[in-house]
Design a protein around this motif. Sequence first.
Motif, PDB file in Angstrom:
ATOM      1  N   GLY A 159       0.807  -1.200   0.000  1.00 41.51           N
ATOM      2  CA  GLY A 159       0.000   0.000   0.000  1.00 41.51           C
ATOM      3  C   GLY A 159       0.846   1.258   0.000  1.00 41.51           C
ATOM      4  N   ARG A 160       0.185   2.391  -0.225  1.00 40.43           N
ATOM      5  CA  ARG A 160       0.900   3.660  -0.308  1.00 40.43           C
ATOM      6  C   ARG A 160       1.580   4.026   1.012  1.00 40.43           C
ATOM      7  NH1 ARG A 160       0.650   7.277  -4.191  1.00 40.43           N
ATOM      8  NH2 ARG A 160      -1.216   6.270  -5.032  1.00 40.43           N
ATOM      9  N   ASN A 161       0.898   3.776   2.140  1.00 36.56           N
ATOM     10  CA  ASN A 161       1.488   4.138   3.434  1.00 36.56           C
ATOM     11  C   ASN A 161       2.761   3.348   3.705  1.00 36.56           C
ATOM     12  OD1 ASN A 161      -0.516   5.995   3.946  1.00 36.56           O
ATOM     13  ND2 ASN A 161      -1.735   4.622   5.220  1.00 36.56           N
ATOM     14  N   ALA A 162       2.712   2.029   3.428  1.00 33.01           N
ATOM     15  CA  ALA A 162       3.902   1.190   3.642  1.00 33.01           C
ATOM     16  C   ALA A 162       5.031   1.622   2.719  1.00 33.01           C
ATOM     17  CB  ALA A 162       3.563  -0.282   3.412  1.00 33.01           C
ATOM     18  N   LEU A 163       4.681   1.933   1.463  1.00 28.29           N
ATOM     19  CA  LEU A 163       5.704   2.357   0.506  1.00 28.29           C
ATOM     20  C   LEU A 163       6.377   3.638   0.966  1.00 28.29           C
ATOM     21  CD1 LEU A 163       7.146   2.094  -2.206  1.00 28.29           C
ATOM     22  CD2 LEU A 163       5.261   3.363  -3.245  1.00 28.29           C
ATOM     23  N   ARG A 164       5.581   4.597   1.395  1.00 28.92           N
ATOM     24  CA  ARG A 164       6.171   5.880   1.799  1.00 28.92           C
ATOM     25  C   ARG A 164       6.993   5.750   3.073  1.00 28.92           C
ATOM     26  NH1 ARG A 164       1.581  10.357  -0.086  1.00 28.92           N
ATOM     27  NH2 ARG A 164       1.951  10.008  -2.316  1.00 28.92           N
ATOM     28  N   GLU A 165       6.572   4.869   3.970  1.00 30.87           N
ATOM     29  CA  GLU A 165       7.394   4.621   5.160  1.00 30.87           C
ATOM     30  C   GLU A 165       8.731   4.002   4.756  1.00 30.87           C
ATOM     31  OE1 GLU A 165       7.374   1.949   9.264  1.00 30.87           O
ATOM     32  OE2 GLU A 165       5.462   2.393   8.266  1.00 30.87           O
ATOM     33  N   ALA A 166       8.686   3.074   3.800  1.00 30.49           N
ATOM     34  CA  ALA A 166       9.921   2.442   3.328  1.00 30.49           C
ATOM     35  C   ALA A 166      10.832   3.455   2.652  1.00 30.49           C
ATOM     36  CB  ALA A 166       9.582   1.310   2.359  1.00 30.49           C
ATOM     37  N   LEU A 167      10.261   4.333   1.825  1.00 34.99           N
ATOM     38  CA  LEU A 167      11.069   5.347   1.140  1.00 34.99           C
ATOM     39  C   LEU A 167      11.679   6.330   2.137  1.00 34.99           C
ATOM     40  CD1 LEU A 167       8.835   6.098  -1.978  1.00 34.99           C
ATOM     41  CD2 LEU A 167      10.954   4.763  -1.900  1.00 34.99           C
ATOM     42  N   SER A 168      10.925   6.634   3.189  1.00 31.00           N
ATOM     43  CA  SER A 168      11.462   7.518   4.222  1.00 31.00           C
ATOM     44  C   SER A 168      12.653   6.864   4.915  1.00 31.00           C
ATOM     45  CB  SER A 168      10.366   7.834   5.239  1.00 31.00           C
ATOM     46  OG  SER A 168      10.871   8.649   6.279  1.00 31.00           O
ATOM     47  N   ARG A 169      12.556   5.570   5.161  1.00 26.59           N
ATOM     48  CA  ARG A 169      13.676   4.866   5.788  1.00 26.59           C
ATOM     49  C   ARG A 169      14.875   4.817   4.845  1.00 26.59           C
ATOM     50  NH1 ARG A 169      12.949  -1.224   7.839  1.00 26.59           N
ATOM     51  NH2 ARG A 169      11.115  -0.256   8.801  1.00 26.59           N
ATOM     52  N   LEU A 170      14.619   4.556   3.579  1.00 23.37           N
ATOM     53  CA  LEU A 170      15.703   4.506   2.599  1.00 23.37           C
ATOM     54  C   LEU A 170      16.382   5.865   2.453  1.00 23.37           C
ATOM     55  CD1 LEU A 170      13.897   2.271  -0.015  1.00 23.37           C
ATOM     56  CD2 LEU A 170      16.067   1.694   1.100  1.00 23.37           C
TER      57      LEU A 170
END
Length: 232
Positions: free
Chosen positions: A52-63
């Motif tokens: 989902g979008r929320n999980a993706l954006r959390e992952a991108l923030s971590r990256l």
Amino acid sequence: MTEQVVTGGGRRGASSAVERVVATVREGVKTGRYVPGQRLVEADLMRELGVGRNALREALSRLRSDGFVQIEAHRGASIRRLTREDVAQLYELREVLEGLAARLAAQRIGETDHRQRLVAALESMHEVARTAELPAYMDENIRFHRTIVELSAHPRLEELVDQLQIQTFRIQFRSAAANHDRTGMREYSVTEHQSLAEAILDGDGTRAEDLMRRHLRHTRSGIMQLPDGDFA
């Protein structure tokens, strides 16, 4: 208790999705699937990875926090391009951390199967240097370094070094590819790794740390000779 099961399961699922995105991008950077400057299209990643979008954006923030991506307003996320200063600083960190790893590996070389694992890694590097193309040799190079870090038996150190190695791997590959005397480059690299392995096998932590640091300084020097177009 019921709330813990329901929300906990949801959180575990979200956490798994985030980890999947992070792992995919990190591996893509290492293998060259994602190249510096390449945009990461959210819709494509969501569809490919089933997140989902929320999980993706959390992952991108971590990256982004880990230095793998940059996020710009109205442009989204892209694989971070390294400046010369970035590379110099990353190698300064690698020098300190992998120097420590080499010292610890030497101190613990007598434990369980440590000696056999290092000898096997060195023999594999010799074989690949003789028989394989440059990409395979570069893969073996990083596996050799990771073996030493693993032998340090320091999980947090291993995590930090892995992050730094992935970020520098592609530009290190370009440096090696730019060297027209590839046979000479390999021979020199293998000789450095041979000396480093011998110091660790001898249990000489001081010499092992010094050789690792010198080896990484030499690698950094080669990278700094790349043209400006290879940097941000």
